[in-house]
Design a protein around this motif. Structure first.
Motif, PDB file in Angstrom:
ATOM      1  N   GLN B 124       5.154 -76.086  65.643  1.00 43.78           N
ATOM      2  CA  GLN B 124       4.910 -74.666  65.340  1.00 43.78           C
ATOM      3  C   GLN B 124       3.419 -74.372  65.343  1.00 43.78           C
ATOM      4  OE1 GLN B 124       6.519 -76.841  63.520  1.00 43.78           O
ATOM      5  NE2 GLN B 124       8.497 -76.089  62.804  1.00 43.78           N
ATOM      6  N   GLN B 125       2.637 -75.347  64.891  1.00 46.48           N
ATOM      7  CA  GLN B 125       1.198 -75.105  64.779  1.00 46.48           C
ATOM      8  C   GLN B 125       0.533 -75.085  66.142  1.00 46.48           C
ATOM      9  OE1 GLN B 125      -0.311 -77.735  61.562  1.00 46.48           O
ATOM     10  NE2 GLN B 125       1.866 -78.128  61.228  1.00 46.48           N
ATOM     11  N   ILE B 126       0.980 -75.983  67.049  1.00 44.22           N
ATOM     12  CA  ILE B 126       0.286 -75.980  68.341  1.00 44.22           C
ATOM     13  C   ILE B 126       0.790 -74.873  69.265  1.00 44.22           C
ATOM     14  CG2 ILE B 126      -0.378 -78.421  68.261  1.00 44.22           C
ATOM     15  CD1 ILE B 126       1.839 -78.936  70.291  1.00 44.22           C
ATOM     16  N   PHE B 127       1.992 -74.325  69.006  1.00 45.62           N
ATOM     17  CA  PHE B 127       2.481 -73.241  69.868  1.00 45.62           C
ATOM     18  C   PHE B 127       2.293 -71.855  69.256  1.00 45.62           C
ATOM     19  CE2 PHE B 127       5.275 -76.826  71.383  1.00 45.62           C
ATOM     20  CZ  PHE B 127       4.500 -77.060  72.513  1.00 45.62           C
ATOM     21  N   SER B 128       1.702 -71.785  68.084  1.00 47.38           N
ATOM     22  CA  SER B 128       1.435 -70.489  67.475  1.00 47.38           C
ATOM     23  C   SER B 128       0.006 -70.070  67.800  1.00 47.38           C
ATOM     24  CB  SER B 128       1.594 -70.566  65.957  1.00 47.38           C
ATOM     25  OG  SER B 128       2.926 -70.818  65.632  1.00 47.38           O
ATOM     26  N   ALA B 129      -0.248 -68.784  67.653  1.00 45.64           N
ATOM     27  CA  ALA B 129      -1.604 -68.312  67.927  1.00 45.64           C
ATOM     28  C   ALA B 129      -1.881 -67.040  67.145  1.00 45.64           C
ATOM     29  CB  ALA B 129      -1.770 -68.025  69.415  1.00 45.64           C
ATOM     30  N   SER B 141       1.482 -64.855  67.088  1.00 43.58           N
ATOM     31  CA  SER B 141       2.686 -65.284  67.810  1.00 43.58           C
ATOM     32  C   SER B 141       3.153 -66.603  67.238  1.00 43.58           C
ATOM     33  CB  SER B 141       2.368 -65.492  69.292  1.00 43.58           C
ATOM     34  OG  SER B 141       1.797 -64.320  69.817  1.00 43.58           O
ATOM     35  N   ASN B 142       4.471 -66.727  67.089  1.00 44.48           N
ATOM     36  CA  ASN B 142       4.986 -68.034  66.669  1.00 44.48           C
ATOM     37  C   ASN B 142       6.344 -68.298  67.302  1.00 44.48           C
ATOM     38  OD1 ASN B 142       5.988 -65.971  64.978  1.00 44.48           O
ATOM     39  ND2 ASN B 142       6.820 -67.528  63.623  1.00 44.48           N
ATOM     40  N   PRO B 143       6.677 -69.591  67.460  1.00 50.16           N
ATOM     41  CA  PRO B 143       7.917 -69.927  68.162  1.00 50.16           C
ATOM     42  C   PRO B 143       9.153 -69.806  67.276  1.00 50.16           C
ATOM     43  CG  PRO B 143       6.741 -71.919  67.562  1.00 50.16           C
ATOM     44  CD  PRO B 143       5.900 -70.778  67.080  1.00 50.16           C
ATOM     45  N   GLU B 144      10.259 -69.368  67.884  1.00 49.04           N
ATOM     46  CA  GLU B 144      11.559 -69.325  67.199  1.00 49.04           C
ATOM     47  C   GLU B 144      12.594 -69.931  68.132  1.00 49.04           C
ATOM     48  OE1 GLU B 144      12.586 -65.358  66.068  1.00 49.04           O
ATOM     49  OE2 GLU B 144      11.277 -65.432  64.304  1.00 49.04           O
ATOM     50  N   PRO B 145      13.609 -70.612  67.591  1.00 50.65           N
ATOM     51  CA  PRO B 145      14.612 -71.229  68.474  1.00 50.65           C
ATOM     52  C   PRO B 145      15.338 -70.186  69.329  1.00 50.65           C
ATOM     53  CG  PRO B 145      15.314 -71.291  66.166  1.00 50.65           C
ATOM     54  CD  PRO B 145      13.885 -70.877  66.172  1.00 50.65           C
ATOM     55  N   VAL B 146      15.693 -70.548  70.579  1.00 52.02           N
ATOM     56  CA  VAL B 146      16.441 -69.599  71.415  1.00 52.02           C
ATOM     57  C   VAL B 146      17.856 -69.406  70.892  1.00 52.02           C
ATOM     58  CG1 VAL B 146      15.182 -69.904  73.572  1.00 52.02           C
ATOM     59  CG2 VAL B 146      17.134 -71.363  73.091  1.00 52.02           C
ATOM     60  N   GLY B 147      18.447 -70.415  70.263  1.00 57.29           N
ATOM     61  CA  GLY B 147      19.780 -70.242  69.670  1.00 57.29           C
ATOM     62  C   GLY B 147      20.743 -71.339  70.072  1.00 57.29           C
ATOM     63  N   VAL B 148      21.769 -70.937  70.832  1.00 56.70           N
ATOM     64  CA  VAL B 148      22.785 -71.910  71.245  1.00 56.70           C
ATOM     65  C   VAL B 148      22.471 -72.364  72.670  1.00 56.70           C
ATOM     66  CG1 VAL B 148      25.226 -72.216  71.796  1.00 56.70           C
ATOM     67  CG2 VAL B 148      24.549 -71.017  69.709  1.00 56.70           C
ATOM     68  N   VAL B 149      22.419 -73.666  72.867  1.00 54.21           N
ATOM     69  CA  VAL B 149      22.016 -74.220  74.158  1.00 54.21           C
ATOM     70  C   VAL B 149      23.124 -75.125  74.698  1.00 54.21           C
ATOM     71  CG1 VAL B 149      20.260 -75.555  75.361  1.00 54.21           C
ATOM     72  CG2 VAL B 149      19.646 -74.288  73.293  1.00 54.21           C
ATOM     73  N   SER B 150      23.538 -74.886  75.940  1.00 56.10           N
ATOM     74  CA  SER B 150      24.469 -75.841  76.544  1.00 56.10           C
ATOM     75  C   SER B 150      23.664 -76.797  77.435  1.00 56.10           C
ATOM     76  CB  SER B 150      25.571 -75.130  77.336  1.00 56.10           C
ATOM     77  OG  SER B 150      25.037 -74.275  78.306  1.00 56.10           O
ATOM     78  N   ILE B 271      10.143 -79.433  73.409  1.00 54.56           N
ATOM     79  CA  ILE B 271      10.576 -78.554  72.310  1.00 54.56           C
ATOM     80  C   ILE B 271      10.290 -77.107  72.691  1.00 54.56           C
ATOM     81  CG2 ILE B 271      10.314 -78.015  69.852  1.00 54.56           C
ATOM     82  CD1 ILE B 271       9.157 -80.808  69.435  1.00 54.56           C
ATOM     83  N   GLU B 272       9.090 -76.897  73.234  1.00 56.54           N
ATOM     84  CA  GLU B 272       8.642 -75.531  73.533  1.00 56.54           C
ATOM     85  C   GLU B 272       9.537 -74.840  74.549  1.00 56.54           C
ATOM     86  OE1 GLU B 272       5.835 -72.888  76.005  1.00 56.54           O
ATOM     87  OE2 GLU B 272       6.776 -74.751  76.590  1.00 56.54           O
ATOM     88  N   LYS B 273      10.122 -75.631  75.472  1.00 59.17           N
ATOM     89  CA  LYS B 273      10.997 -75.037  76.497  1.00 59.17           C
ATOM     90  C   LYS B 273      12.164 -74.287  75.881  1.00 59.17           C
ATOM     91  CE  LYS B 273      10.141 -76.955  80.863  1.00 59.17           C
ATOM     92  NZ  LYS B 273       9.132 -78.006  80.759  1.00 59.17           N
ATOM     93  N   LEU B 274      12.595 -74.680  74.674  1.00 61.20           N
ATOM     94  CA  LEU B 274      13.741 -74.011  74.053  1.00 61.20           C
ATOM     95  C   LEU B 274      13.298 -73.167  72.853  1.00 61.20           C
ATOM     96  CD1 LEU B 274      16.343 -76.853  74.431  1.00 61.20           C
ATOM     97  CD2 LEU B 274      16.322 -74.671  75.613  1.00 61.20           C
ATOM     98  N   GLN B 275      12.107 -72.591  72.967  1.00 57.12           N
ATOM     99  CA  GLN B 275      11.628 -71.691  71.928  1.00 57.12           C
ATOM    100  C   GLN B 275      11.320 -70.332  72.551  1.00 57.12           C
ATOM    101  OE1 GLN B 275      11.076 -72.711  68.476  1.00 57.12           O
ATOM    102  NE2 GLN B 275      12.318 -74.406  69.224  1.00 57.12           N
ATOM    103  N   GLU B 276      11.582 -69.286  71.780  1.00 53.07           N
ATOM    104  CA  GLU B 276      11.120 -67.955  72.162  1.00 53.07           C
ATOM    105  C   GLU B 276       9.852 -67.693  71.359  1.00 53.07           C
ATOM    106  OE1 GLU B 276      12.254 -66.020  74.373  1.00 53.07           O
ATOM    107  OE2 GLU B 276      14.332 -66.600  74.700  1.00 53.07           O
ATOM    108  N   ILE B 277       8.862 -67.072  71.975  1.00 47.90           N
ATOM    109  CA  ILE B 277       7.650 -66.759  71.230  1.00 47.90           C
ATOM    110  C   ILE B 277       7.758 -65.329  70.696  1.00 47.90           C
ATOM    111  CG2 ILE B 277       5.136 -66.540  71.326  1.00 47.90           C
ATOM    112  CD1 ILE B 277       6.136 -69.428  71.603  1.00 47.90           C
ATOM    113  N   LYS B 278       7.680 -65.214  69.387  1.00 49.97           N
ATOM    114  CA  LYS B 278       7.730 -63.881  68.782  1.00 49.97           C
ATOM    115  C   LYS B 278       6.323 -63.462  68.390  1.00 49.97           C
ATOM    116  CE  LYS B 278       9.129 -63.006  64.509  1.00 49.97           C
ATOM    117  NZ  LYS B 278      10.074 -62.949  63.392  1.00 49.97           N
TER     118      LYS B 278
END
Lengths: 298, 286
Positions: B124-129, B141-150, B271-278
């Motif tokens: 969270q710290q390296i992907f936030s700004a 901006s900070n990362p949040e999980p995208v949700g359900v992933v198949s 990890i970042e690939k499955l995060q949305e940046i809010k």
């Protein structure tokens, strides 16, 4: 007059369970499934019975009742909206021009713990506000204490207070403990003038189960054979998936037959069921599993 | 007296339980000599649908769990796997791995879990700004999980491949439905037993075994799935997933590599690939 309650059939729990099991193993697919799901939508009493209800919430629910999901072709509207007496006029106004009925709970719902006078006043108020249907609760305390006459008289007085409005009598089977009691309460309600018998308020667990529904259907059939009068049934509470709704329709068709397979004689008391059915219908149309986030809230 | 071995029934892992497939179908897994090792469930789209329901139910509370707690749980998975190392090595060997490779695969899997456990409160710290903006706002901006992933797990490494895609997804607060390697599915189901004894809430990881051909289209088209991760090289699959995923604008991630051993296969960017940046605009006084 209070019917003879001493010669009612007794129910064997295991036997009832087995019968239900057999109903539930039917496989209903493709076009029959679509037809069944659409029928189920047309039988829903879309319900909101919460302390936090507002006029806005009721109006939104009414819109949902009239337009469950406009992109599905030939989709029926739901049968009725079910609210507390204080929102009957709001619902009535919002539903103008549609043939969706307004049902109001009454008689100190959900506990039923109040004076008969208060219950009658509440019922008359709901009818004056425009309610087409009244969902009353029976006095379970009196019933369990064996005061069947009291329960019978109370239902009969409420029926009188209803005037033209249809009366649904909630047995609250979750508090009646045995299937035999469910049968007994059904008899009392039907002989006292109920147009519908309804399983539960939705406020007590267990709410509607297939077992009690089966016993009530059985009672309705015997009543029909004896008097020629068709009584409706409304399982309510806890029916939240399309699959379960279809199973209820199977039981209904098997026990009472096609005459009962319409909204005049069968209702689901539910709120989240609508969206699950809609998701199923869209899935059948598109082949893609759906998400609740693409359907309006209820 | 001779003792009969007790053969394991390989079932699915959905919502923290081990059900059989609703269809009752299965397919055989043979060893190199062509002898039957086990029958595994041939999951259907309905099993997948049930898994999505379980994942959706579990996702929000899993995401809300503290970073420390998620890290501890990942570490716990590593502990449990360490304790059952020999079983996993033997299982990989039975499925055709050499002893050396099997040993390496299991220990790398354990290390990888520990690696991502460590990232749980750091990514969270390296992907936030905090972003400079030309208005009286505090903008961050900070990362949040995208949700359900198949996820379609890598085919070649039945254990390491699955762990390598699962760990970064769940440490980031997502819930997953993973289709195990079609030819080497045994380790995946045994790994589910590890998950089940590691305080991973039921539904956060769901594991199915079955045919890619039957399941991929549903994994890509399901409207309640927010992202799909595909490991493999089949361009037909990649095209189909890309098309079907567009219906609800699913995020698509394709990993074409076959070997997940290399140290490059672990990085916070998984990890970042499955995060949305809010990004939040917070009014402040000038």
């Amino acid at each position: 007059m209070l019917p003879d309650l001493n010669n009612l059939p007794v129910y064997d729990q295991t036997g009832v369970n087995e019968r239900i099991q057999r109903f539930c193993s039917r496989s209903i697919k493709t076009s029959s499934k679509t037809a069944g799901l659409k029928l189920a939508i047309s039988m829903i009493d879309l319900t909101t019975l919460e302390g936090k209800d507002t006029k806005g919430k009721v109006r939104q629910l009414c819109y949902k009742a009239m337009h469950p999901h406009d992109s599905i072709k030939d989709l029926p509207t739901v049968a009725a909206i079910c609210v507390y007496p204080s929102y009957v006029s709001t619902a009535k106004k919002a539903l103008q021009g549609s043939d969706i009925k307004v049902a109001s709970v009454s008689t100190a719902f959900p506990s039923g713990q109040s004076s008969l006078e208060a219950k009658l006043t509440e019922t008359k108020f709901a009818v004056e506000q425009g309610a087409d249907e009244i969902d009353m609760v029976i006095s379970r305390g009196q019933f369990l204490a064996g005061n069947y006459q009291y329960v019978f008289d109370e239902i009969a007085s409420v029926k009188e207070a209803c005037g033209q409005a249809h009366l649904k009598v909630i047995l609250e089977t979750g508090e009646l403990d045995t299937l035999d009691n469910v049968r007994k309460a059904s008899e009392i309600a039907m002989f006292a003038g109920a147009d519908f018998i309804k399983t539960s308020t939705g406020k007590i667990q267990p709410a509607a189960t297939m077992q009690v529904t089966y016993v009530m259907l059985d009672a309705i059939q015997d009543f029909y054979l004896r008097t020629g009068k068709m009584i409706g049934i409304k399982p309510a509470g806890g029916i939240s998936t399309a699959k379960i709704a279809l199973q209820y329709l199977v039981i209904l068709n098997e026990v009472l037959g096609e005459k009962w397979m319409n909204k005049n004689y069968f209702r689901f008391g539910a709120s989240s069921l609508v969206n699950d059915i809609l998701m199923q219908l869209v899935k059948t149309e598109t082949g893609m599993y759906q998400s609740p986030i693409y359907f309006s809230k209820d | 007296m001779n003792r009969l071995d007790i053969q394991k029934t390989y079932k699915l892992y959905i919502g923290g339980k081990f059900p059989r497939t609703e269809s009752g179908r299965y397919y055989p897994i043979n060893n190199r000599k062509g002898n039957l090792i086990a029958n595994v469930c041939l999951a259907t789209r309905k099993d997948f649908r049930n898994a999505v329901v379980a994942a959706r139910k579990a996702q929000s509370s899993w995401a809300k769990m503290s970073a420390l707690n998620k890290g501890q749980i990942l570490y716990r998975i590593a502990e449990m796997l360490e304790g059952r190392k020999e079983q996993f090595i033997a299982e990989l060997i039975v499925q055709g791995e050499t002893t050396k490779n099997a040993r390496a695969e299991v220990s790398t899997s354990i290390d990888r879990l520990v690696y991502y456990a460590g990232w749980s409160d750091k990514y969270q710290q390296i992907f936030s700004a905090v972003n400079p903006v030309a208005s009286p706002h505090f903008n961050f901006s900070n990362p949040e999980p995208v949700g359900v992933v198949s996820m379609i797990a890598p085919e070649k490494q039945g254990l390491l491949g699955l762990v390598s895609v699962m760990a970064p997804a769940i440490v980031g607060g997502n819930a997953t439905i993973i289709l195990a390697s079609e030819t080497k599915p045994l380790s995946a189901i045994s790994f589910a037993e590890v998950l089940n004894s590691s305080d991973v809430p039921g539904g956060v990881v769901n594991i199915l075994t079955g045919k890619k051909e039957e399941l991929i289209s549903h994994m890509a088209s399901h409207m309640d799935v927010n992202a799909i991760v595909y490991c493999g090289n089949d361009e037909k699959h990649i095209k189909m997933i890309s098309e079907l995923a567009s219906t609800n604008v699913k995020r698509t991630i394709f990993y074409r590599r076959n070997d997940w051993t290399h140290v490059e296969c672990e990085s916070p960017y998984f990890i970042e690939k499955l995060q949305e940046i809010k990004t939040t605009w917070h009014p402040v006084l000038v």
